[in-house]
Design a protein around this motif. Structure first.
Motif, PDB file in Angstrom:
ATOM      1  N   VAL A 123       0.839  -1.196   0.000  1.00  0.00           N
ATOM      2  CA  VAL A 123       0.000   0.000   0.000  1.00  0.00           C
ATOM      3  C   VAL A 123       0.876   1.249   0.000  1.00  0.00           C
ATOM      4  O   VAL A 123       0.600   2.217  -0.716  1.00  0.00           O
ATOM      5  N   ILE A 124       1.952   1.214   0.783  1.00  0.00           N
ATOM      6  CA  ILE A 124       2.899   2.337   0.829  1.00  0.00           C
ATOM      7  C   ILE A 124       3.467   2.579  -0.574  1.00  0.00           C
ATOM      8  O   ILE A 124       3.475   3.705  -1.066  1.00  0.00           O
ATOM      9  N   THR A 125       3.912   1.520  -1.205  1.00  0.00           N
ATOM     10  CA  THR A 125       4.484   1.627  -2.545  1.00  0.00           C
ATOM     11  C   THR A 125       3.454   2.163  -3.535  1.00  0.00           C
ATOM     12  O   THR A 125       3.765   3.016  -4.369  1.00  0.00           O
ATOM     13  N   GLN A 126       2.220   1.702  -3.420  1.00  0.00           N
ATOM     14  CA  GLN A 126       1.148   2.168  -4.308  1.00  0.00           C
ATOM     15  C   GLN A 126       0.958   3.674  -4.187  1.00  0.00           C
ATOM     16  O   GLN A 126       0.927   4.385  -5.196  1.00  0.00           O
ATOM     17  N   TRP A 127       0.844   4.192  -2.952  1.00  0.00           N
ATOM     18  CA  TRP A 127       0.613   5.628  -2.769  1.00  0.00           C
ATOM     19  C   TRP A 127       1.830   6.445  -3.169  1.00  0.00           C
ATOM     20  O   TRP A 127       1.697   7.523  -3.753  1.00  0.00           O
ATOM     21  N   MET A 128       3.021   5.947  -2.871  1.00  0.00           N
ATOM     22  CA  MET A 128       4.239   6.672  -3.246  1.00  0.00           C
ATOM     23  C   MET A 128       4.380   6.734  -4.769  1.00  0.00           C
ATOM     24  O   MET A 128       4.771   7.764  -5.321  1.00  0.00           O
ATOM     25  N   ASN A 129       4.045   5.645  -5.448  1.00  0.00           N
ATOM     26  CA  ASN A 129       4.085   5.638  -6.914  1.00  0.00           C
ATOM     27  C   ASN A 129       3.110   6.652  -7.503  1.00  0.00           C
ATOM     28  O   ASN A 129       3.438   7.379  -8.436  1.00  0.00           O
ATOM     29  N   LYS A 130       1.902   6.709  -6.953  1.00  0.00           N
ATOM     30  CA  LYS A 130       0.912   7.668  -7.447  1.00  0.00           C
ATOM     31  C   LYS A 130       1.404   9.102  -7.258  1.00  0.00           C
ATOM     32  O   LYS A 130       1.264   9.940  -8.140  1.00  0.00           O
ATOM     33  N   ALA A 131       1.956   9.384  -6.076  1.00  0.00           N
ATOM     34  CA  ALA A 131       2.459  10.739  -5.793  1.00  0.00           C
ATOM     35  C   ALA A 131       3.640  11.069  -6.704  1.00  0.00           C
ATOM     36  O   ALA A 131       3.730  12.171  -7.249  1.00  0.00           O
ATOM     37  N   ALA A 132       4.553  10.120  -6.872  1.00  0.00           N
ATOM     38  CA  ALA A 132       5.743  10.350  -7.703  1.00  0.00           C
ATOM     39  C   ALA A 132       5.350  10.608  -9.154  1.00  0.00           C
ATOM     40  O   ALA A 132       5.930  11.477  -9.812  1.00  0.00           O
ATOM     41  N   ARG A 133       4.347   9.889  -9.653  1.00  0.00           N
ATOM     42  CA  ARG A 133       3.887  10.086 -11.028  1.00  0.00           C
ATOM     43  C   ARG A 133       3.317  11.481 -11.252  1.00  0.00           C
ATOM     44  O   ARG A 133       3.291  11.975 -12.374  1.00  0.00           O
ATOM     45  N   GLN A 134       2.891  12.125 -10.177  1.00  0.00           N
ATOM     46  CA  GLN A 134       2.365  13.486 -10.281  1.00  0.00           C
ATOM     47  C   GLN A 134       3.430  14.540  -9.998  1.00  0.00           C
ATOM     48  O   GLN A 134       3.124  15.721  -9.924  1.00  0.00           O
ATOM     49  N   GLY A 135       4.673  14.091  -9.837  1.00  0.00           N
ATOM     50  CA  GLY A 135       5.767  15.041  -9.667  1.00  0.00           C
ATOM     51  C   GLY A 135       6.180  15.324  -8.243  1.00  0.00           C
ATOM     52  O   GLY A 135       6.951  16.252  -7.997  1.00  0.00           O
ATOM     53  N   CYS A 136       5.704  14.543  -7.280  1.00  0.00           N
ATOM     54  CA  CYS A 136       6.115  14.737  -5.888  1.00  0.00           C
ATOM     55  C   CYS A 136       7.536  14.194  -5.718  1.00  0.00           C
ATOM     56  O   CYS A 136       7.754  12.974  -5.699  1.00  0.00           O
ATOM     57  N   GLN A 137       8.490  15.101  -5.619  1.00  0.00           N
ATOM     58  CA  GLN A 137       9.898  14.717  -5.559  1.00  0.00           C
ATOM     59  C   GLN A 137      10.218  13.877  -4.321  1.00  0.00           C
ATOM     60  O   GLN A 137      11.004  12.942  -4.392  1.00  0.00           O
ATOM     61  N   LYS A 138       9.605  14.200  -3.183  1.00  0.00           N
ATOM     62  CA  LYS A 138       9.879  13.430  -1.964  1.00  0.00           C
ATOM     63  C   LYS A 138       9.418  11.982  -2.116  1.00  0.00           C
ATOM     64  O   LYS A 138      10.077  11.070  -1.622  1.00  0.00           O
ATOM     65  N   ALA A 139       8.303  11.761  -2.783  1.00  0.00           N
ATOM     66  CA  ALA A 139       7.832  10.395  -3.027  1.00  0.00           C
ATOM     67  C   ALA A 139       8.794   9.675  -3.961  1.00  0.00           C
ATOM     68  O   ALA A 139       9.130   8.512  -3.743  1.00  0.00           O
ATOM     69  N   ASN A 140       9.252  10.374  -4.973  1.00  0.00           N
ATOM     70  CA  ASN A 140      10.223   9.797  -5.899  1.00  0.00           C
ATOM     71  C   ASN A 140      11.512   9.422  -5.165  1.00  0.00           C
ATOM     72  O   ASN A 140      12.050   8.327  -5.356  1.00  0.00           O
ATOM     73  N   ASP A 141      11.994  10.332  -4.315  1.00  0.00           N
ATOM     74  CA  ASP A 141      13.206  10.051  -3.530  1.00  0.00           C
ATOM     75  C   ASP A 141      13.004   8.848  -2.626  1.00  0.00           C
ATOM     76  O   ASP A 141      13.889   8.000  -2.494  1.00  0.00           O
ATOM     77  N   PHE A 142      11.844   8.765  -1.999  1.00  0.00           N
ATOM     78  CA  PHE A 142      11.535   7.631  -1.123  1.00  0.00           C
ATOM     79  C   PHE A 142      11.617   6.328  -1.910  1.00  0.00           C
ATOM     80  O   PHE A 142      12.223   5.365  -1.472  1.00  0.00           O
ATOM     81  N   LEU A 143      11.002   6.303  -3.080  1.00  0.00           N
ATOM     82  CA  LEU A 143      11.002   5.088  -3.897  1.00  0.00           C
ATOM     83  C   LEU A 143      12.403   4.734  -4.385  1.00  0.00           C
ATOM     84  O   LEU A 143      12.779   3.565  -4.415  1.00  0.00           O
ATOM     85  N   LEU A 144      13.173   5.749  -4.763  1.00  0.00           N
ATOM     86  CA  LEU A 144      14.536   5.497  -5.231  1.00  0.00           C
ATOM     87  C   LEU A 144      15.424   4.948  -4.124  1.00  0.00           C
ATOM     88  O   LEU A 144      16.258   4.082  -4.358  1.00  0.00           O
ATOM     89  N   ASN A 145      15.235   5.456  -2.919  1.00  0.00           N
ATOM     90  CA  ASN A 145      16.057   5.010  -1.786  1.00  0.00           C
ATOM     91  C   ASN A 145      15.574   3.698  -1.200  1.00  0.00           C
ATOM     92  O   ASN A 145      16.302   3.061  -0.443  1.00  0.00           O
ATOM     93  N   ARG A 146      14.340   3.312  -1.538  1.00  0.00           N
ATOM     94  CA  ARG A 146      13.753   2.071  -1.025  1.00  0.00           C
ATOM     95  C   ARG A 146      14.059   1.881   0.457  1.00  0.00           C
ATOM     96  O   ARG A 146      14.692   0.925   0.864  1.00  0.00           O
ATOM     97  N   LYS A 147      13.607   2.804   1.254  1.00  0.00           N
ATOM     98  CA  LYS A 147      13.844   2.754   2.696  1.00  0.00           C
ATOM     99  C   LYS A 147      13.280   1.447   3.235  1.00  0.00           C
ATOM    100  O   LYS A 147      12.165   1.072   2.930  1.00  0.00           O
ATOM    101  N   ILE A 148      14.049   0.800   4.072  1.00  0.00           N
ATOM    102  CA  ILE A 148      13.639  -0.503   4.591  1.00  0.00           C
ATOM    103  C   ILE A 148      13.281  -0.415   6.076  1.00  0.00           C
ATOM    104  O   ILE A 148      12.265  -0.913   6.495  1.00  0.00           O
ATOM    105  N   SER A 149      14.100   0.256   6.844  1.00  0.00           N
ATOM    106  CA  SER A 149      13.837   0.289   8.281  1.00  0.00           C
ATOM    107  C   SER A 149      12.869   1.414   8.632  1.00  0.00           C
ATOM    108  O   SER A 149      13.030   2.536   8.165  1.00  0.00           O
TER     109      SER A 149
END
Length: 181
Positions: A123-149
């Motif tokens: 669900v986290i990945t789904q919402w971050m992907n939606k935000a990133a597709r709309q240009g939310c840089q922080k969501a894109n950074d989150f997805l690129l860094n694939r935070k685990i902890s």
């Protein structure tokens, strides 16, 4: 016009009075949002989170996506209210489902910080992907860094509130609001 100072001298106090009239008497959703924002930021009125919450709630229950998103931030941060992650999640979800990128990012982050990363990972990945597709840089950074902890619930510096740019957007077709902005 008064709010932005376009073709007339900017007068935030007078603008706040007009928005309050429209918000109270006409129950105008967009005026409620702008009035809430003015209380939230202390523009033309004394900063007052309780009043901001009041007016955001009126507008949010009428479907104003930016009010919903900002209420989520207020409840996540505990500004004028006790921190309440369930309430924050509820408001972020309403705004995110309407396509608001900041709310989608914030929803992903509040789920991420909940300590139930494995339960919410898809669900986290789904919402971050939606935000990133709309240009939310922080969501894109989150997805690129694939935070685990997971990070601590208290660390909410990630919470983004909607900004002044949203004030002008919902009013493109509203003659009354265009005249006072």
């Amino acid at each position: 016009m008064l709010y932005k100072g376009i073709e007339i001298e900017q007068d935030l106090k007078q603008a706040a009075q007009y928005f309050k009239q429209a918000a109270q008497w006409k129950k105008h959703r967009d005026a409620q949002y702008v009035l809430a924002y003015m209380f939230h930021m202390g523009e033309g009125v004394r900063q007052n989170f309780k009043q901001a919450i009041r007016w955001y709630t009126y507008a949010a229950t009428e479907g104003c996506v930016w009010s919903q998103s900002n209420l989520g931030c207020i409840y996540a941060a505990g500004k004028g209210v006790r921190k309440n992650h369930e309430e924050a999640t509820r408001w972020f979800t309403l705004a995110a489902k309407q396509g608001e990128a900041i709310a989608q990012y914030n929803l992903g982050m509040i789920l991420y910080t909940s300590g139930k990363m494995k339960t919410h990972a898809s669900v986290i990945t789904q919402w971050m992907n939606k935000a990133a597709r709309q240009g939310c840089q922080k969501a894109n950074d989150f997805l690129l860094n694939r935070k685990i902890s997971p990070i601590k619930k208290e660390e909410i510096s990630w919470c983004l509130c909607t900004t002044e740019k949203h004030i002008k957007e919902p009013y493109a077709t509203n003659e009354w609001l265009r005249s006072v902005l």
